[in-house]
Motif scaffolding. Sequence first.
Motif, PDB file in Angstrom:
ATOM      1  N   LYS A  47       0.828  -1.205   0.000  1.00  7.13           N
ATOM      2  CA  LYS A  47       0.000   0.000   0.000  1.00  7.13           C
ATOM      3  C   LYS A  47       0.864   1.257   0.000  1.00  7.13           C
ATOM      4  N   GLU A  48       1.944   1.249   0.784  1.00  6.86           N
ATOM      5  CA  GLU A  48       2.850   2.396   0.841  1.00  6.86           C
ATOM      6  C   GLU A  48       3.634   2.544  -0.455  1.00  6.86           C
ATOM      7  N   VAL A  49       4.045   1.415  -1.014  1.00  5.55           N
ATOM      8  CA  VAL A  49       4.779   1.461  -2.281  1.00  5.55           C
ATOM      9  C   VAL A  49       3.865   1.978  -3.383  1.00  5.55           C
ATOM     10  N   TRP A  50       2.620   1.503  -3.397  1.00  4.22           N
ATOM     11  CA  TRP A  50       1.685   1.973  -4.408  1.00  4.22           C
ATOM     12  C   TRP A  50       1.460   3.480  -4.291  1.00  4.22           C
ATOM     13  N   ALA A  51       1.330   3.974  -3.077  1.00  5.28           N
ATOM     14  CA  ALA A  51       1.125   5.415  -2.876  1.00  5.28           C
ATOM     15  C   ALA A  51       2.286   6.203  -3.489  1.00  5.28           C
ATOM     16  N   ALA A  52       3.504   5.721  -3.308  1.00  5.51           N
ATOM     17  CA  ALA A  52       4.672   6.397  -3.878  1.00  5.51           C
ATOM     18  C   ALA A  52       4.653   6.310  -5.404  1.00  5.51           C
ATOM     19  N   VAL A  53       4.330   5.140  -5.929  1.00  3.49           N
ATOM     20  CA  VAL A  53       4.243   4.964  -7.380  1.00  3.49           C
ATOM     21  C   VAL A  53       3.168   5.887  -7.946  1.00  3.49           C
ATOM     22  N   TRP A  54       2.020   5.923  -7.296  1.00  4.95           N
ATOM     23  CA  TRP A  54       0.899   6.752  -7.742  1.00  4.95           C
ATOM     24  C   TRP A  54       1.329   8.221  -7.859  1.00  4.95           C
ATOM     25  N   VAL A  56       4.526   9.408  -8.111  1.00  6.00           N
ATOM     26  CA  VAL A  56       5.589   9.567  -9.116  1.00  6.00           C
ATOM     27  C   VAL A  56       5.014   9.559 -10.530  1.00  6.00           C
ATOM     28  N   LEU A  57       4.069   8.682 -10.771  1.00  5.90           N
ATOM     29  CA  LEU A  57       3.483   8.577 -12.105  1.00  5.90           C
ATOM     30  C   LEU A  57       2.395   9.620 -12.348  1.00  5.90           C
ATOM     31  N   GLU A  58       2.053  10.371 -11.297  1.00  4.28           N
ATOM     32  CA  GLU A  58       1.011  11.396 -11.384  1.00  4.28           C
ATOM     33  C   GLU A  58      -0.275  10.814 -11.971  1.00  4.28           C
ATOM     34  N   LEU A  59      -0.688   9.692 -11.391  1.00  2.00           N
ATOM     35  CA  LEU A  59      -1.905   9.019 -11.830  1.00  2.00           C
ATOM     36  C   LEU A  59      -3.130   9.771 -11.311  1.00  2.00           C
ATOM     37  N   PRO A  60      -4.258   9.597 -11.963  1.00  2.00           N
ATOM     38  CA  PRO A  60      -5.472  10.290 -11.522  1.00  2.00           C
ATOM     39  C   PRO A  60      -5.961   9.749 -10.170  1.00  2.00           C
ATOM     40  N   PRO A  61      -6.729  10.566  -9.473  1.00  2.00           N
ATOM     41  CA  PRO A  61      -7.253  10.133  -8.167  1.00  2.00           C
ATOM     42  C   PRO A  61      -8.012   8.812  -8.220  1.00  2.00           C
ATOM     43  N   SER A  62      -8.630   8.508  -9.334  1.00  3.37           N
ATOM     44  CA  SER A  62      -9.377   7.253  -9.460  1.00  3.37           C
ATOM     45  C   SER A  62      -8.483   6.023  -9.363  1.00  3.37           C
ATOM     46  N   LYS A  63      -7.193   6.185  -9.571  1.00  5.94           N
ATOM     47  CA  LYS A  63      -6.243   5.065  -9.503  1.00  5.94           C
ATOM     48  C   LYS A  63      -5.608   4.917  -8.125  1.00  5.94           C
ATOM     49  N   ARG A  64      -5.958   5.811  -7.214  1.00  9.54           N
ATOM     50  CA  ARG A  64      -5.371   5.829  -5.879  1.00  9.54           C
ATOM     51  C   ARG A  64      -5.743   4.557  -5.167  1.00  9.54           C
TER      52      ARG A  64
END
Length: 64
Positions: A47-54, A56-64
């Motif tokens: 979950k923490e790694v995904w938050a960092a990836v999210w 860095v990749l500047e993904l939309p809030p829907s991908k959070r």
Amino acid sequence: MRHTEFWSRMDDALGPGYARSWADMFVIGELGGRTVNDALAAGVLPKEVWAAVWRVLELPPSKR
């Protein structure tokens, strides 16, 4: 978040052919200057790694 969900999100964000390579090569400062794979291997929660990836990749809030 389980590892399977994490990798599913990575595949969705980067494509199944690129996600694993990116996770092995791209260093993220927020993860202590580690790659995704290194952070997961060191015990950082997916979950923490995904938050960092999210971020860095500047993904939309829907991908959070």
